[in-house]
Design a protein around this motif. Structure first.
Motif, PDB file in Angstrom:
ATOM      1  N   MET A  88       7.054 -42.223 -13.621  1.00 44.44           N
ATOM      2  CA  MET A  88       7.016 -42.531 -15.144  1.00 44.44           C
ATOM      3  C   MET A  88       8.590 -43.548 -14.930  1.00 44.44           C
ATOM      4  SD  MET A  88       8.894 -39.690 -17.587  1.00 44.44           S
ATOM      5  CE  MET A  88      10.537 -38.533 -16.867  1.00 44.44           C
ATOM      6  N   ARG A  89       9.000 -43.393 -14.166  1.00 41.59           N
ATOM      7  CA  ARG A  89      10.332 -44.495 -14.146  1.00 41.59           C
ATOM      8  C   ARG A  89       9.598 -45.915 -13.771  1.00 41.59           C
ATOM      9  NH1 ARG A  89      15.084 -44.562 -11.709  1.00 41.59           N
ATOM     10  NH2 ARG A  89      15.753 -45.789 -13.856  1.00 41.59           N
ATOM     11  N   LYS A  90       8.520 -45.975 -12.889  1.00 39.46           N
ATOM     12  CA  LYS A  90       7.608 -46.787 -12.134  1.00 39.46           C
ATOM     13  C   LYS A  90       6.928 -47.783 -13.848  1.00 39.46           C
ATOM     14  CE  LYS A  90       6.315 -49.691  -8.448  1.00 39.46           C
ATOM     15  NZ  LYS A  90       7.094 -49.598  -6.735  1.00 39.46           N
ATOM     16  N   TYR A  91       6.014 -46.487 -13.953  1.00 39.20           N
ATOM     17  CA  TYR A  91       4.827 -46.325 -13.968  1.00 39.20           C
ATOM     18  C   TYR A  91       4.502 -45.893 -15.093  1.00 39.20           C
ATOM     19  CZ  TYR A  91       3.331 -47.932  -9.033  1.00 39.20           C
ATOM     20  OH  TYR A  91       2.976 -48.386  -8.337  1.00 39.20           O
ATOM     21  N   GLY A  92       5.705 -45.416 -16.453  1.00 37.87           N
ATOM     22  CA  GLY A  92       5.152 -44.851 -17.962  1.00 37.87           C
ATOM     23  C   GLY A  92       5.049 -43.837 -17.982  1.00 37.87           C
ATOM     24  N   LEU A  93       4.046 -42.820 -18.743  1.00 40.52           N
ATOM     25  CA  LEU A  93       3.680 -41.673 -19.018  1.00 40.52           C
ATOM     26  C   LEU A  93       2.283 -41.794 -18.441  1.00 40.52           C
ATOM     27  CD1 LEU A  93       4.904 -41.297 -22.421  1.00 40.52           C
ATOM     28  CD2 LEU A  93       6.017 -40.517 -20.434  1.00 40.52           C
ATOM     29  N   SER A  94       1.509 -40.698 -18.444  1.00 38.10           N
ATOM     30  CA  SER A  94       0.564 -40.483 -17.540  1.00 38.10           C
ATOM     31  C   SER A  94      -0.685 -41.615 -19.122  1.00 38.10           C
ATOM     32  CB  SER A  94      -0.496 -39.456 -18.559  1.00 38.10           C
ATOM     33  OG  SER A  94      -0.810 -39.026 -17.152  1.00 38.10           O
ATOM     34  N   VAL A  95      -0.449 -41.882 -20.072  1.00 40.26           N
ATOM     35  CA  VAL A  95      -1.145 -42.127 -20.670  1.00 40.26           C
ATOM     36  C   VAL A  95      -0.915 -43.633 -21.336  1.00 40.26           C
ATOM     37  CG1 VAL A  95      -1.111 -40.494 -22.935  1.00 40.26           C
ATOM     38  CG2 VAL A  95       1.050 -42.487 -22.906  1.00 40.26           C
ATOM     39  N   ASP A  96       0.037 -44.322 -20.736  1.00 42.45           N
ATOM     40  CA  ASP A  96       0.325 -45.930 -20.697  1.00 42.45           C
ATOM     41  C   ASP A  96      -0.581 -46.201 -19.206  1.00 42.45           C
ATOM     42  OD1 ASP A  96       2.538 -46.063 -22.652  1.00 42.45           O
ATOM     43  OD2 ASP A  96       3.649 -45.176 -20.766  1.00 42.45           O
ATOM     44  N   ASN A  97      -1.997 -45.438 -18.793  1.00 41.44           N
ATOM     45  CA  ASN A  97      -2.065 -45.909 -18.039  1.00 41.44           C
ATOM     46  C   ASN A  97      -4.032 -44.820 -18.001  1.00 41.44           C
ATOM     47  OD1 ASN A  97      -0.222 -46.922 -15.528  1.00 41.44           O
ATOM     48  ND2 ASN A  97       0.220 -44.571 -16.419  1.00 41.44           N
ATOM     49  N   ILE A  98      -4.285 -45.238 -19.206  1.00 43.88           N
ATOM     50  CA  ILE A  98      -5.728 -44.562 -19.826  1.00 43.88           C
ATOM     51  C   ILE A  98      -6.091 -45.813 -20.147  1.00 43.88           C
ATOM     52  CG2 ILE A  98      -7.049 -43.173 -20.984  1.00 43.88           C
ATOM     53  CD1 ILE A  98      -4.409 -40.902 -20.403  1.00 43.88           C
ATOM     54  N   VAL A  99      -7.199 -46.972 -19.957  1.00 45.58           N
ATOM     55  CA  VAL A  99      -8.144 -47.627 -20.509  1.00 45.58           C
ATOM     56  C   VAL A  99      -8.671 -47.770 -21.146  1.00 45.58           C
ATOM     57  CG1 VAL A  99      -6.354 -48.490 -18.512  1.00 45.58           C
ATOM     58  CG2 VAL A  99      -8.868 -48.156 -18.547  1.00 45.58           C
TER      59      VAL A  99
END
Length: 262
Positions: A88-99
């Motif tokens: 998450m430090r690089k890519y955020g939370l799971s929800v930040d990557n749900i499209v």
């Protein structure tokens, strides 16, 4: 109605209520379709995180997804609650990557992101999907991982200056290289003299090789005293097993089991 995904839950909120209820079990809705070309995947809500990681790795050794470190957690509950993990430090939370998502509302309509609207789509990504309808599946955005990652587990007791090291960690944890995530676990164990002592366990994932990790640590967190012998270079999928306390080299397909003894 209680909605149960495919994995476990510490609170067990799918299993109890102060009033009579029934369970809508999503257990068998577990298909995962990975499209490497578009760097996306459709994941049904009954899948587990371990299944998601394994299916992504089947298609690409250089893609992953930022989610939790326990492979038996179900996608439905994890994603709808936010979904934090060691990338998450690089890519955020799971929800930040749900499209995108598919949701059945109270009127029985099957909605996607466009038809449900941005407000509802925002709400089911962290606000608890079961509060607004039944999420059937999520479309996730895959992230890039290197072919070689590095993991380590370093343990220090009070007699080994754990207090000072933890103090230093608190001041640098949020400032480290974004490729590095260090988890700290504090507990009490038996010391060498038979007395109880405090123990600090530092468990890390680094998205890169050990040489660069050692350079980062020597500059940012030298207090831990990380050595080359502490570092284990492996694949991203194997790092998932390492974080679940399986020895490196364990067969990858253990992630498909829903009955792991963790």
């Amino acid at each position: 109605m209680k909605i149960r995904s495919g994995g476990h839950d510490y609170e067990g909120v799918s299993y109890w209520s102060e009033v009579p209820f029934f369970i809508l079990d999503m257990f068998n809705l577990r298909s995962i379709h990975v499209d490497v070309a578009s760097e996306t995947a459709w994941v049904q809500a009954g899948a587990t995180l371990g299944e998601v990681y394994y299916r992504i790795n089947e298609k690409s050794k250089t893609h992953g997804f930022p989610a939790g470190v326990c492979p038996t957690v179900g996608v439905g509950g994890h994603f709808s609650g936010g979904g934090y993990g060691n990338m998450m430090r690089k890519y955020g939370l799971s929800v930040d990557n749900i499209v995108d998502a598919q949701l059945v509302d109270v009127e029985g309509r099957l909605l996607d992101r466009k038809s449900m609207g941005e407000d509802l789509f925002w709400a089911i990504r962290g606000g608890g999907g079961a509060s607004f309808g039944v999420v059937v599946s999520y479309k996730i955005k895959l992230v890039h991982v290197p072919e070689t990652v590095t993991v380590f587990r370093v343990v220090k007791t009070l007699e080994e200056n754990a207090t000072e090291i933890v103090h230093a960690w608190q001041h640098v944890a949020d400032k480290l290289d974004n490729d590095l995530f260090i988890r700290l676990i504090l507990d009490v164990v038996n010391g060498t003299n038979g007395q109880k002592t405090g123990r600090a366990s530092f468990i890390a994932l680094f998205l890169g090789d050990s040489e660069r990790l050692l350079s980062v640590m020597s500059k940012s967190f030298p207090e831990l005293g990380l050595k080359k012998s502490d570092c284990n270079e492996t694949t991203w999928l194997q790092s998932v097993l390492f974080w679940t306390n399986f020895p490196l080299g364990t067969a990858d397909d253990v992630l498909l089991s829903r009955n792991l003894k963790l």
